[in-house]
Design an enzyme around this catalytic site. Structure first.
Site, PDB file in Angstrom:
ATOM      1  CE  LYS A 166      -3.735   2.259   2.536  1.00  0.00           C
ATOM      2  NZ  LYS A 166      -4.657   2.166   3.700  1.00  0.00           N
ATOM      3  CE  LYS A 208      -6.292   1.955  -0.858  1.00  0.00           C
ATOM      4  NZ  LYS A 208      -6.959   2.031   0.465  1.00  0.00           N
TER       5      LYS A 208
END
Length: 326
Positions: free
Chosen positions: A197, A250
């Site tokens: 992330k 992500k």
């Protein structure tokens, strides 16, 4: 004119729609989609998020109606986020029995027991600092945050969640959640880790959606530097070793190279998160008539699969399911 001999006629396999379909390497399916939903307290709440056209805060009874609609479209998985009624320094609604996510889990299961319910496990929406861990003296404290994150995951499992998805990026969170879930008797609840992330500018609209903008600083001390790719392999390896059942990248659109690297190095199911800023950019372009929304969105989602994703978290899921059905 004498044509050269021996060149390949690759166009033979593109000549008709039937042939193109026959040799297509990657095919989108509604089973690929995980649809994010934002649950809110109250009744009769259907509040469109200004920076995310078509995405809403939904009170429980309207969330149930949304689940009925997406079930009819063949969407089989949802990712739940909560908009809490209050915030405190202990992030207490994150793990409260009647917390908004816990209520939402039960509501989804009431409507469709077969819907796979994934819950976002984080503290950012539940404390006034808007950070993903406990804040002390202006610092995000790692190890004490793990206690509350683990408590939150267990509370989601008690409510009926099928999968918990920690998005906080604290070190050691997968091991902490796995130990807490196992101790509570939830040995079979998988962990879908936000393993890779990035501290991305593409999250802006989501912070409107979750009311989770940091009150100070940013998240660069715990989310990854967008310039790094080798670090993504270290993060993924750490999560695999700690017991993650899914890996995630992500954002997705600017990180397809990372999706491919994770796919090539690890054999766990891989999730691409098509985040809020990516969604909103395409929505804005479509509303201005600059792109064909249907064609561009389906091309993008196919690109995530081609890069190596098995599953796609996307705010386009409902529309994409309608387009695929059509």
């Amino acid at each position: 004119m004498q044509l050269p001999t021996g060149f390949q006629r690759l166009r033979r396999l593109r000549r008709t729609a039937g042939i193109r379909s026959m040799v297509r390497e990657h095919v989108l399916n509604t089973k690929d989609f995980i649809y994010p939903l934002f649950a809110a307290h109250g009744t009769g709440v259907k509040e469109e998020i200004a920076s995310m056209p078509g995405v809403y805060h939904l009170s429980i009874e309207l969330l149930k109606r949304e689940v009925e609609e997406i079930s009819e479209l063949g969407i089989e998985s949802v990712l739940l986020f909560g908009v809490p009624a209050h915030k405190d320094e202990h992030s207490s609604e994150a793990y409260a029995e009647q917390g908004i996510v816990q209520q939402a889990v039960r509501a989804v299961k009431d409507v469709n027991p077969d819907m796979t319910v994934i819950t976002d496990v984080c503290l950012c929406a539940y404390n006034p600092d808007g950070h993903c861990g406990i804040v002390r003296d202006g610092q995000i404290v790692n190890d004490d945050s793990l206690v509350l994150l683990a408590k939150t995951a267990v509370s989601h499992a008690h409510a009926g969640a099928d999968i918990v998805a920690p998005s906080d990026m604290m070190d050691g969170r997968i091991a902490a959640l796995r130990a807490a879930l196992d101790q509570a008797g939830f040995l079979d609840i998988p962990i879908m880790s936000y393993s890779v992330k990035y501290a991305s500018a593409f999250y802006g609209p989501f912070r409107d959606a979750a009311h989770s903008a940091p009150s100070f600083g940013d998240r660069k001390t715990y989310q990854m530097d967008p310039a790094n790719s080798r670090e993504a392999m270290r993060e993924s390896m750490a999560d695999v070793e700690e017991g993650a059942d899914f890996l995630m990248v992500k954002p997705a659109m600017a990180y397809m190279d990372i999706i491919r690297q994770v796919r090539d190095n690890f054999d766990l199911p891989l999730v691409a998160y098509n985040v809020s800023g990516e969604y909103s950019m395409l929505k804005a372009a479509a509303q201005n008539g600059w792109i064909d929304e249907r064609q561009v969105v389906l091309e993008l989602l196919t690109g995530f699969k081609r890069a190596g994703a098995d599953l796609i978290i996307t705010y386009h899921a409902k529309e994409a399911a309608q387009w695929l059905r059509g």
